[in-house]
Design a protein around this motif. Sequence first.
Motif, PDB file in Angstrom:
ATOM      1  N   THR A   1     -11.019  17.033   0.153  1.00 54.34           N
ATOM      2  CA  THR A   1     -11.135  17.378   1.572  1.00 54.34           C
ATOM      3  C   THR A   1      -9.762  17.542   2.203  1.00 54.34           C
ATOM      4  O   THR A   1      -9.525  18.465   2.995  1.00 54.34           O
ATOM      5  CB  THR A   1     -11.929  16.306   2.324  1.00 54.34           C
ATOM      6  OG1 THR A   1     -13.234  16.173   1.741  1.00 54.34           O
ATOM      7  CG2 THR A   1     -12.068  16.651   3.794  1.00 54.34           C
ATOM      8  N   ALA A   2      -8.842  16.660   1.848  1.00 55.08           N
ATOM      9  CA  ALA A   2      -7.477  16.756   2.375  1.00 55.08           C
ATOM     10  C   ALA A   2      -6.808  18.048   1.903  1.00 55.08           C
ATOM     11  O   ALA A   2      -6.110  18.717   2.674  1.00 55.08           O
ATOM     12  CB  ALA A   2      -6.660  15.545   1.939  1.00 55.08           C
ATOM     13  N   ALA A   3      -7.025  18.412   0.635  1.00 56.41           N
ATOM     14  CA  ALA A   3      -6.425  19.632   0.100  1.00 56.41           C
ATOM     15  C   ALA A   3      -6.985  20.872   0.801  1.00 56.41           C
ATOM     16  O   ALA A   3      -6.236  21.792   1.148  1.00 56.41           O
ATOM     17  CB  ALA A   3      -6.667  19.715  -1.408  1.00 56.41           C
ATOM     18  N   ILE A   4      -8.286  20.900   1.021  1.00 55.16           N
ATOM     19  CA  ILE A   4      -8.908  22.029   1.718  1.00 55.16           C
ATOM     20  C   ILE A   4      -8.372  22.128   3.145  1.00 55.16           C
ATOM     21  O   ILE A   4      -8.068  23.223   3.635  1.00 55.16           O
ATOM     22  CB  ILE A   4     -10.441  21.873   1.721  1.00 55.16           C
ATOM     23  CG1 ILE A   4     -10.986  22.020   0.298  1.00 55.16           C
ATOM     24  CG2 ILE A   4     -11.091  22.896   2.648  1.00 55.16           C
ATOM     25  CD1 ILE A   4     -12.449  21.669   0.158  1.00 55.16           C
TER      26      ILE A   4
ATOM     27  N   PHE B   1      -0.200  14.183   4.284  1.00 59.77           N
ATOM     28  CA  PHE B   1      -0.790  12.884   3.984  1.00 59.77           C
ATOM     29  C   PHE B   1      -2.314  12.950   4.038  1.00 59.77           C
ATOM     30  O   PHE B   1      -2.895  13.697   4.828  1.00 59.77           O
ATOM     31  CB  PHE B   1      -0.276  11.833   4.964  1.00 59.77           C
ATOM     32  CG  PHE B   1       1.166  11.472   4.743  1.00 59.77           C
ATOM     33  CD1 PHE B   1       1.517  10.493   3.838  1.00 59.77           C
ATOM     34  CD2 PHE B   1       2.174  12.130   5.435  1.00 59.77           C
ATOM     35  CE1 PHE B   1       2.851  10.165   3.615  1.00 59.77           C
ATOM     36  CE2 PHE B   1       3.503  11.813   5.225  1.00 59.77           C
ATOM     37  CZ  PHE B   1       3.843  10.823   4.310  1.00 59.77           C
ATOM     38  N   VAL B   2      -2.935  12.148   3.185  1.00 56.31           N
ATOM     39  CA  VAL B   2      -4.387  12.033   3.156  1.00 56.31           C
ATOM     40  C   VAL B   2      -4.810  11.016   4.197  1.00 56.31           C
ATOM     41  O   VAL B   2      -4.291   9.895   4.239  1.00 56.31           O
ATOM     42  CB  VAL B   2      -4.869  11.594   1.758  1.00 56.31           C
ATOM     43  CG1 VAL B   2      -6.387  11.465   1.725  1.00 56.31           C
ATOM     44  CG2 VAL B   2      -4.393  12.574   0.696  1.00 56.31           C
ATOM     45  N   ASN B   3      -5.725  11.407   5.057  1.00 58.09           N
ATOM     46  CA  ASN B   3      -6.222  10.481   6.068  1.00 58.09           C
ATOM     47  C   ASN B   3      -7.007   9.338   5.431  1.00 58.09           C
ATOM     48  O   ASN B   3      -7.528   9.460   4.313  1.00 58.09           O
ATOM     49  CB  ASN B   3      -7.109  11.227   7.078  1.00 58.09           C
ATOM     50  CG  ASN B   3      -6.330  12.252   7.876  1.00 58.09           C
ATOM     51  OD1 ASN B   3      -5.163  12.057   8.191  1.00 58.09           O
ATOM     52  ND2 ASN B   3      -6.972  13.374   8.188  1.00 58.09           N
ATOM     53  N   TYR B   4      -7.110   8.239   6.157  1.00 57.08           N
ATOM     54  CA  TYR B   4      -7.702   7.020   5.591  1.00 57.08           C
ATOM     55  C   TYR B   4      -9.142   7.256   5.140  1.00 57.08           C
ATOM     56  O   TYR B   4      -9.538   6.850   4.059  1.00 57.08           O
ATOM     57  CB  TYR B   4      -7.651   5.889   6.617  1.00 57.08           C
ATOM     58  CG  TYR B   4      -7.956   4.533   6.021  1.00 57.08           C
ATOM     59  CD1 TYR B   4      -6.962   3.794   5.374  1.00 57.08           C
ATOM     60  CD2 TYR B   4      -9.250   4.007   6.069  1.00 57.08           C
ATOM     61  CE1 TYR B   4      -7.241   2.560   4.810  1.00 57.08           C
ATOM     62  CE2 TYR B   4      -9.540   2.776   5.506  1.00 57.08           C
ATOM     63  CZ  TYR B   4      -8.533   2.060   4.882  1.00 57.08           C
ATOM     64  OH  TYR B   4      -8.815   0.843   4.319  1.00 57.08           O
ATOM     65  N   PHE B   5      -9.940   7.928   5.960  1.00 53.47           N
ATOM     66  CA  PHE B   5     -11.333   8.194   5.611  1.00 53.47           C
ATOM     67  C   PHE B   5     -11.501   9.650   5.166  1.00 53.47           C
ATOM     68  O   PHE B   5     -12.332  10.393   5.681  1.00 53.47           O
ATOM     69  CB  PHE B   5     -12.249   7.890   6.807  1.00 53.47           C
ATOM     70  CG  PHE B   5     -12.318   6.428   7.143  1.00 53.47           C
ATOM     71  CD1 PHE B   5     -13.055   5.556   6.356  1.00 53.47           C
ATOM     72  CD2 PHE B   5     -11.633   5.927   8.232  1.00 53.47           C
ATOM     73  CE1 PHE B   5     -13.114   4.200   6.656  1.00 53.47           C
ATOM     74  CE2 PHE B   5     -11.696   4.574   8.544  1.00 53.47           C
ATOM     75  CZ  PHE B   5     -12.426   3.697   7.752  1.00 53.47           C
ATOM     76  N   GLU B   6     -10.700  10.057   4.188  1.00 56.24           N
ATOM     77  CA  GLU B   6     -10.704  11.425   3.704  1.00 56.24           C
ATOM     78  C   GLU B   6     -10.469  11.422   2.200  1.00 56.24           C
ATOM     79  O   GLU B   6      -9.527  10.786   1.723  1.00 56.24           O
ATOM     80  CB  GLU B   6      -9.602  12.221   4.412  1.00 56.24           C
ATOM     81  CG  GLU B   6      -9.563  13.698   4.097  1.00 56.24           C
ATOM     82  CD  GLU B   6      -8.469  14.398   4.880  1.00 56.24           C
ATOM     83  OE1 GLU B   6      -8.739  15.500   5.417  1.00 56.24           O
ATOM     84  OE2 GLU B   6      -7.333  13.863   4.950  1.00 56.24           O
TER      85      GLU B   6
ATOM     86  N   LYS C   1       0.834  -1.199   0.000  1.00 56.66           N
ATOM     87  CA  LYS C   1       0.000   0.000   0.000  1.00 56.66           C
ATOM     88  C   LYS C   1       0.875   1.258   0.000  1.00 56.66           C
ATOM     89  O   LYS C   1       1.562   1.527   0.983  1.00 56.66           O
ATOM     90  CB  LYS C   1      -0.920   0.006   1.215  1.00 56.66           C
ATOM     91  CG  LYS C   1      -1.865  -1.192   1.252  1.00 56.66           C
ATOM     92  CD  LYS C   1      -2.693  -1.187   2.522  1.00 56.66           C
ATOM     93  CE  LYS C   1      -3.633  -2.379   2.530  1.00 56.66           C
ATOM     94  NZ  LYS C   1      -2.919  -3.668   2.473  1.00 56.66           N
ATOM     95  N   PRO C   2       0.850   2.016  -1.077  1.00 61.24           N
ATOM     96  CA  PRO C   2       1.606   3.277  -1.096  1.00 61.24           C
ATOM     97  C   PRO C   2       0.918   4.330  -0.243  1.00 61.24           C
ATOM     98  O   PRO C   2      -0.287   4.254   0.027  1.00 61.24           O
ATOM     99  CB  PRO C   2       1.580   3.669  -2.575  1.00 61.24           C
ATOM    100  CG  PRO C   2       0.320   3.050  -3.107  1.00 61.24           C
ATOM    101  CD  PRO C   2       0.145   1.765  -2.345  1.00 61.24           C
ATOM    102  N   SER C   3       1.679   5.326   0.172  1.00 58.42           N
ATOM    103  CA  SER C   3       1.104   6.454   0.889  1.00 58.42           C
ATOM    104  C   SER C   3       0.557   7.459  -0.124  1.00 58.42           C
ATOM    105  O   SER C   3       1.043   7.561  -1.252  1.00 58.42           O
ATOM    106  CB  SER C   3       2.164   7.123   1.754  1.00 58.42           C
ATOM    107  OG  SER C   3       2.646   6.229   2.745  1.00 58.42           O
ATOM    108  N   THR C   4      -0.451   8.205   0.286  1.00 56.72           N
ATOM    109  CA  THR C   4      -1.083   9.198  -0.582  1.00 56.72           C
ATOM    110  C   THR C   4      -1.001  10.562   0.076  1.00 56.72           C
ATOM    111  O   THR C   4      -1.317  10.711   1.257  1.00 56.72           O
ATOM    112  CB  THR C   4      -2.556   8.843  -0.839  1.00 56.72           C
ATOM    113  OG1 THR C   4      -2.644   7.522  -1.364  1.00 56.72           O
ATOM    114  CG2 THR C   4      -3.169   9.816  -1.826  1.00 56.72           C
TER     115      THR C   4
END
Length: 302
Positions: free
Chosen positions: A84-87, A75-80, A18-21
């Motif tokens: 939403t992460a960018a905002i 990093f983008v959270n798992y349930f995001e 699983k890569p990180s995002t």
Amino acid sequence: MNEQKEFLKDYDDSKYKKPSTTVDMVILTAVDVGTNARSVPDKVLRVLLIKRKGDPLVVDVTDPYKGKWALPGGFVNYFEDLDTAAIRELEEETNVSNVYMEQLYTWGNVYRDLRRRVISTSYMALVDSSKLNVKAGDDAEAACWFDVKATTLEEIKTQTQTGYIRKTTYELSLVNGEQEIKDTVIVTKEMEGRTSKVDFECLDNPSGLAFDHATVIFYTLERLKNKVEYTDIAFSLMPELFTLTELKKLYEIITGKAIYSRNFRDKMEKQKKMVIETDEWESGKPYKPARMFRFNPDWVED
């Protein structure tokens, strides 16, 4: 529904690495520059950079980018989801929201981050720097605005049997006071028949930006340059009221081309009807005041 539950019950996702995002934010603003008080000041584009914690002179194999300047992001959270992460990252880094923001590109080169496999989606945000309260996040030492521009150094085009290969070398320059960062970005376009492929490469520069962020910034500047020709994107960098000369100078710094004043006025007022004339005039200027305009909210893209 039951079949889906049975499938998921026996599904083993551990067999896939699983890569990180992450999301990277290219936050741009435009400010006035120049020392001639008797003329309308020129404008310059600036990009917000954060300085990563650590000493860049101390070799650290676990984090080779310590102490370097980089784009804000995280990093983008798992349930995001990505937007939403960018905002969230934009608000954390600048304390502002409700600004123009656009998803640009996904960067997935295998070794773009030497610590782990990271896939990043870049966003462009256009803001008014006078309204920002910029702060450095917990993982950053400082946050500063840098004047940014890209200059073409060389272009080589080679014909092939069914098309061509064009390799263009650019210099990305970022300046803050006496501090200057330079990176070299190479864009290679391969055209074979009706199929085209574009690759971006950032040459390794020990004093350059962290990761592949020079490439990300260059791509954003090109996207902005292209979109300003047929959209209203430039007005996200302008105050509510402005003169046509101020607007023209913004277009010039974005496109890198001089614009004839009369042609620009006709384009804005008549051909595209992008601006509305107001009854207000400039005040407190040492030169002849000009009429103020505002963006036409009913303008429709051609």
